[in-house]
Scaffold this motif. Structure first.
Motif, PDB file in Angstrom:
ATOM      1  N   ARG A 259       0.838  -1.214   0.000  1.00  0.00           N
ATOM      2  CA  ARG A 259       0.000   0.000   0.000  1.00  0.00           C
ATOM      3  C   ARG A 259       0.868   1.257   0.000  1.00  0.00           C
ATOM      4  O   ARG A 259       0.623   2.192  -0.769  1.00  0.00           O
ATOM      5  N   THR A 260       1.884   1.266   0.849  1.00  0.00           N
ATOM      6  CA  THR A 260       2.776   2.433   0.910  1.00  0.00           C
ATOM      7  C   THR A 260       3.576   2.565  -0.378  1.00  0.00           C
ATOM      8  O   THR A 260       3.836   3.683  -0.844  1.00  0.00           O
ATOM      9  N   PHE A 261       3.963   1.426  -0.946  1.00  0.00           N
ATOM     10  CA  PHE A 261       4.678   1.474  -2.219  1.00  0.00           C
ATOM     11  C   PHE A 261       3.837   2.143  -3.304  1.00  0.00           C
ATOM     12  O   PHE A 261       4.345   2.981  -4.072  1.00  0.00           O
ATOM     13  N   ASP A 262       2.558   1.793  -3.396  1.00  0.00           N
ATOM     14  CA  ASP A 262       1.684   2.402  -4.401  1.00  0.00           C
ATOM     15  C   ASP A 262       1.634   3.923  -4.245  1.00  0.00           C
ATOM     16  O   ASP A 262       1.651   4.666  -5.231  1.00  0.00           O
ATOM     17  N   GLU A 263       1.590   4.386  -2.985  1.00  0.00           N
ATOM     18  CA  GLU A 263       1.559   5.831  -2.722  1.00  0.00           C
ATOM     19  C   GLU A 263       2.875   6.482  -3.128  1.00  0.00           C
ATOM     20  O   GLU A 263       2.885   7.551  -3.764  1.00  0.00           O
ATOM     21  N   MET A 264       3.992   5.867  -2.740  1.00  0.00           N
ATOM     22  CA  MET A 264       5.301   6.442  -3.057  1.00  0.00           C
ATOM     23  C   MET A 264       5.594   6.379  -4.552  1.00  0.00           C
ATOM     24  O   MET A 264       6.209   7.289  -5.112  1.00  0.00           O
ATOM     25  N   MET A 265       5.132   5.309  -5.196  1.00  0.00           N
ATOM     26  CA  MET A 265       5.317   5.190  -6.640  1.00  0.00           C
ATOM     27  C   MET A 265       4.613   6.332  -7.369  1.00  0.00           C
ATOM     28  O   MET A 265       5.151   6.917  -8.325  1.00  0.00           O
ATOM     29  N   GLU A 266       3.446   6.674  -6.893  1.00  0.00           N
ATOM     30  CA  GLU A 266       2.691   7.798  -7.485  1.00  0.00           C
ATOM     31  C   GLU A 266       3.473   9.098  -7.328  1.00  0.00           C
ATOM     32  O   GLU A 266       3.583   9.902  -8.265  1.00  0.00           O
ATOM     33  N   VAL A 267       4.045   9.299  -6.148  1.00  0.00           N
ATOM     34  CA  VAL A 267       4.806  10.529  -5.877  1.00  0.00           C
ATOM     35  C   VAL A 267       6.044  10.604  -6.761  1.00  0.00           C
ATOM     36  O   VAL A 267       6.303  11.619  -7.425  1.00  0.00           O
TER      37      VAL A 267
END
Length: 425
Positions: A259-267
């Motif tokens: 979940r955190t990876f998806d957020e950071m990937m977006e950033v």
């Protein structure tokens, strides 16, 4: 571990505060430990000093209105035969009061004088009692004497409440002023009623002491409630921080989750598109991990995943991001990193896993645990979506595994084949 220690300490502190609240509610006097007592009075004194400094102009206005009311009324109160003497004393008394307030403000406002605010407060009260007694009780008009007695009561009470000084210290200063005034009147043979003067001076001093003790007992309760609220807030923040950490991190490896990876990937993806810099993506998979689990057991498998995660985290830079992508797969984001830099980081990861030398009897390529690693680098190409970019990195890992595992494979964006075409072929 640290958060648990902090929570335990805060819980202990909270219980101590609640115990003090119970004890304080049962009595008026001191119940604080020595250190807390000093801190309480220090903060109380500082608050009083700031109030004196802050409300100067309000005090000036109030005193000016007081003068406007007192002086004209004195004209009608003073006996005509004593007018000159009594009116002069009243005027000097008002001027003396204004001077005392200005001196108190000076000790609250100027940095060099602030450390002596408490001592100045007691000295000003002492002077105000002695001088006001002399100026108001030596007049010949009886009504003015009665007015002076009321003013003395006000000085005692107001001084004890607005200065923030300990009640006992103000009591000593007030009693000293009462003794000096009485001796002064005796020495100069002033015509006064000893019983009345004693009641006013000593009675007002004790009355002010009792009132201030009661008020400061309430202040102590407020102080304790405030401390308890702060501790509860800190505990709440720690709990929230733990919940946030749990929601963002994988429970087994302690690194970021999918979940955190998806957020950071977006950033990182949006940042790369806007700034046209490089973003490298590394996909990592543990070779023949299913065989390892079947042979050594799931507990040993979990230990391997944890060790691999720790090694990856230690091998990357502080600016990089690592997450557990799922099962035995990991993903690393390397912002502002070209292909050469990505390969250097990948090599560090690869070597750190080799150094672990975790035995793996069921591996077809090595006696130890190995990894396969796929790399791709994105330069902000507008035609590629975030999902397609991850698919390219995944294809790079797939190629590394197909070529025999235990290796690093770099795939450029130009060689990208959509998944739909791969399925057809």
């Amino acid at each position: 571990m640290e958060s648990k220690y902090n929570l335990a300490k805060l819980q202990y502190d909270k219980e101590k505060i609640e115990e003090l609240i119970t004890r304080q509610s049962q009595r008026v006097g001191q119940v604080f430990p020595k250190k807390m007592e000093q801190e309480f009075w220090s903060k109380n004194l500082e608050r009083a000093r700031k109030h004196v400094e802050k409300y100067l102009w309000g005090g000036v206005l109030s005193y000016f209105i007081f003068i406007l009311v007192i002086l004209p009324s004195d004209y009608w109160v003073i006996d005509k035969q004593y007018f000159k003497h009594d009116f002069l004393n009243c005027s000097l008394g008002l001027a003396n009061g204004a001077l005392c307030l200005l001196v108190l403000f000076a000790f609250s406002h100027f940095p060099k004088l602030r450390p002596y605010f408490a001592q100045a407060s007691m000295a000003i009260m002492f002077w105000a009692i002695v001088s006001t007694s002399w100026l108001t009780l030596t007049v010949d008009t009886i009504a003015l004497r009665q007015q002076g007695l009321a003013i003395l009561c006000m000085i005692y009470i107001v001084s004890s409440l607005i200065t923030g000084v300990k009640p006992f210290h103000m009591l000593i200063a007030g009693l000293s002023a009462a003794f000096v005034t009485t001796i002064l009147f005796f020495t100069l043979k002033v015509d006064f009623n000893v019983m009345v003067l004693g009641r006013i001076l000593f009675g007002s001093c004790i009355f002010a002491y009792v009132i201030s003790q009661m008020i400061f007992a309430r202040e102590r309760m407020i102080y304790l409630y405030s401390m308890r609220a702060k501790i509860s807030e800190k505990m709440h923040r720690i709990h929230n921080s733990e919940l946030l950490h749990l929601s963002q991190h994988d429970g087994l490896t302690k690194i970021s989750n999918r979940r955190t990876f998806d957020e950071m990937m977006e950033v990182f993806y949006e940042q790369t598109r806007q700034e046209h810099c490089a973003l490298a993506i590394l996909f990592i998979d543990i070779d023949f991990f299913k065989n390892y689990n079947d042979f050594y057991g799931h507990q040993k498998g979990d230990d391997v995943i944890s060790s691999i995660a720790k090694s990856i985290k230690n091998a990357i830079r502080h600016m990089d991001f690592v997450a557990r992508y799922g099962g035995e797969e990991f993903v690393v984001l390397l912002p502002e990193t070209d292909a050469h830099g990505a390969y250097a980081v990948a090599s560090n990861i690869f070597k750190s896993i080799e150094r672990l030398e975790i035995p793996h009897e069921k591996s077809s390529i090595s006696d130890f645990i190995t990894i396969s690693l796929g790399i791709t680098v994105y330069h902000g190409e507008a035609e590629l979506s975030k999902e397609e970019l991850l698919e390219i990195a995944d294809q790079a890992l797939y190629r590394a595994k197909n070529l025999g595992r235990n290796q690093i494979y770099y795939q450029s964006l130009r060689s990208y084949i959509p998944e739909s075409e791969l399925i057809k072929s």
